[in-house]
Enzyme design. Structure first.
Site, PDB file in Angstrom:
ATOM      1  N   HIS A  34       0.832  -1.207   0.000  1.00 12.21           N
ATOM      2  CA  HIS A  34       0.000   0.000   0.000  1.00 12.21           C
ATOM      3  C   HIS A  34       0.871   1.262   0.000  1.00 12.21           C
ATOM      4  O   HIS A  34       0.574   2.245  -0.676  1.00 12.21           O
ATOM      5  CB  HIS A  34      -0.875   0.055   1.258  1.00 12.21           C
ATOM      6  CG  HIS A  34      -1.849  -1.069   1.408  1.00 12.21           C
ATOM      7  ND1 HIS A  34      -1.722  -2.032   2.385  1.00 12.21           N
ATOM      8  CD2 HIS A  34      -2.976  -1.383   0.722  1.00 12.21           C
ATOM      9  CE1 HIS A  34      -2.735  -2.884   2.299  1.00 12.21           C
ATOM     10  NE2 HIS A  34      -3.508  -2.518   1.296  1.00 12.21           N
ATOM     11  N   LYS A 146      -0.713  -6.616  -8.097  1.00  8.95           N
ATOM     12  CA  LYS A 146      -1.058  -7.896  -7.461  1.00  8.95           C
ATOM     13  C   LYS A 146      -2.507  -8.273  -7.745  1.00  8.95           C
ATOM     14  O   LYS A 146      -2.830  -9.432  -7.960  1.00  8.95           O
ATOM     15  CB  LYS A 146      -0.845  -7.818  -5.954  1.00  8.95           C
ATOM     16  CG  LYS A 146      -0.811  -9.179  -5.311  1.00  8.95           C
ATOM     17  CD  LYS A 146      -1.125  -9.119  -3.845  1.00  8.95           C
ATOM     18  CE  LYS A 146      -2.494  -9.645  -3.644  1.00  8.95           C
ATOM     19  NZ  LYS A 146      -3.100  -9.276  -2.402  1.00  8.95           N
TER      20      LYS A 146
HETATM   21  P1  AMP Z   1      -6.566  -3.572  -0.442  1.00  7.88           P
HETATM   22  O1  AMP Z   1      -6.391  -2.779   0.802  1.00  7.88           O
HETATM   23  O2  AMP Z   1      -6.248  -5.032  -0.296  1.00  7.88           O
HETATM   24  O3  AMP Z   1      -7.883  -3.317  -1.136  1.00  7.88           O
HETATM   25  O4  AMP Z   1      -5.455  -3.041  -1.446  1.00  7.88           O
HETATM   26  C1  AMP Z   1      -5.390  -1.670  -1.772  1.00  7.88           C
HETATM   27  C2  AMP Z   1      -4.465  -1.473  -2.928  1.00  7.88           C
HETATM   28  O5  AMP Z   1      -3.159  -1.946  -2.605  1.00  7.88           O
HETATM   29  C3  AMP Z   1      -4.907  -2.255  -4.185  1.00  7.88           C
HETATM   30  O6  AMP Z   1      -4.705  -1.440  -5.324  1.00  7.88           O
HETATM   31  C4  AMP Z   1      -3.980  -3.430  -4.167  1.00  7.88           C
HETATM   32  O7  AMP Z   1      -3.759  -3.978  -5.455  1.00  7.88           O
HETATM   33  C5  AMP Z   1      -2.713  -2.807  -3.620  1.00  7.88           C
HETATM   34  N1  AMP Z   1      -1.815  -3.845  -3.101  1.00  7.88           N
HETATM   35  C6  AMP Z   1      -2.142  -4.843  -2.252  1.00  7.88           C
HETATM   36  N2  AMP Z   1      -1.082  -5.649  -2.030  1.00  7.88           N
HETATM   37  C7  AMP Z   1      -0.056  -5.151  -2.782  1.00  7.88           C
HETATM   38  C8  AMP Z   1       1.303  -5.534  -2.988  1.00  7.88           C
HETATM   39  N3  AMP Z   1       1.829  -6.600  -2.395  1.00  7.88           N
HETATM   40  N4  AMP Z   1       2.054  -4.774  -3.814  1.00  7.88           N
HETATM   41  C9  AMP Z   1       1.516  -3.686  -4.441  1.00  7.88           C
HETATM   42  N5  AMP Z   1       0.254  -3.267  -4.272  1.00  7.88           N
HETATM   43  C10 AMP Z   1      -0.533  -3.995  -3.459  1.00  7.88           C
END
Ligand code: AMP
Length: 282
Positions: A34, A146
């Protein structure tokens, strides 16, 4: 960093003269993945907004909405340190008023793989992101590679609804052993955690096999599968077009190796682009 809780305050806060704004939507429980999105947004914009909203609409009835990790105080400190100017953290009733009934349905790209395993998931993602993009009004929005199918869905939504945002994709941040960072990794027990990097290993093998010129799709998938050792159980493994998530007709051109495994009751997802063209598309 200013923290706002209502749609009205978020709209007002981003209507200032600093432009462009970059926007990073999240569900919180922040990790280095994030923060990489926030860092990119900081580099590329005059002002940065982020959101933390665990979106009930994208969780199925038997999924982990209630127990999804929440760490608001720590998340605020992390976003502040990353240079975020505005954090929008609405309650559910701000996003979904009484009688809420209007949805964004992204069509076929949202029905396969993650969409098949999680019916309604991408409708929930598309709906909340459309609302968030509108409320924040940023010129650029940042998403992680991801969640490649989420990126494909949002590209479709942005194009189809003529949303005035540019989507920028940030490469996946990984642990040293290859496991993609995820808020859900905290659910893994020691045995599951030890096995989890095998998903990335299987996808890397698949990507490398295609890059080396192999085109025997079924045999490559079967060989790749042998790396998914117990206690991991395959949910899916495939080579797809990163824009449509249909089976890639031309493996070399712009395909993406995608996979998902169950580790106990937790499901992990990951992907590896075959080529630079696939990386740009994802
Ligand atoms: P989430 O909080 O899981 O909805 O993720 C929020 C954002 O962070 C989304 O755009 C995800 O794709 C991104 N994200 C989650 N894990 C990773 C990671 N390991 N590397 C890069 N971006 C990520």
């Amino acid at each position: 960093m200013r923290i706002v809780r209502t749609v009205r305050d978020a709209r007002e806060a981003t209507r200032d003269s600093r432009r462009p704004w970059g926007f990073v939507p999240t569900m919180g429980a922040l990790h280095a993945g994030h923060l990489q999105l926030a860092a990119r947004a900081r580099e590329e914009n005059s002002a940065v907004a982020a959101s933390i909203f665990v979106n009930p609409l994208q969780f199925g009835p038997n999924e982990d909405f209630a127990r999804y990790p929440r760490a608001f105080a720590e998340d605020c400190a992390k976003f502040e340190a990353a240079g975020v100017d505005l954090l929008f953290a609405p309650d559910v009733d701000q996003m979904y008023p009484d009688g809420f009934a209007t949805f964004v349905d992204p069509g076929p790209v949202g029905d396969v793989f993650e969409g098949a395993l999680r019916p309604g998931h991408f409708r929930g993602v598309a709906t909340v992101c459309t609302k968030l993009f509108d409320v924040i009004g940023a010129e650029r929005v940042y998403f992680g590679a991801k969640d490649a199918q989420q990126v494909a869905v949002l590209r479709r939504v942005i194009a189809d609804l003529s949303l005035p945002v540019e989507l920028r994709v940030v490469p996946t941040v990984r642990e040293d052993d290859g496991l993609a960072l995820s808020s859900r990794n905290v659910y893994l027990n020691a045995e599951e955690r030890a096995a989890a990097p095998a998903l990335y290993a299987a996808l890397s093998f698949l990507a490398e096999a295609v890059r080396s010129g192999r085109r025997d799709r079924a045999a490559m998938l079967a060989e790749s599968r042998t790396r998914l050792v117990a206690p991991l159980r395959e949910a899916y493994l495939d080579l797809v077009d990163p824009l449509t998530f249909r089976s890639a007709a031309d493996l070399a051109k712009a395909s993406l190796a995608i996979g998902s495994v169950w580790a106990g009751t937790t499901r992990l997802i990951d992907n590896v682009p075959i080529s630079a063209a696939a990386e740009r598309a994802a």
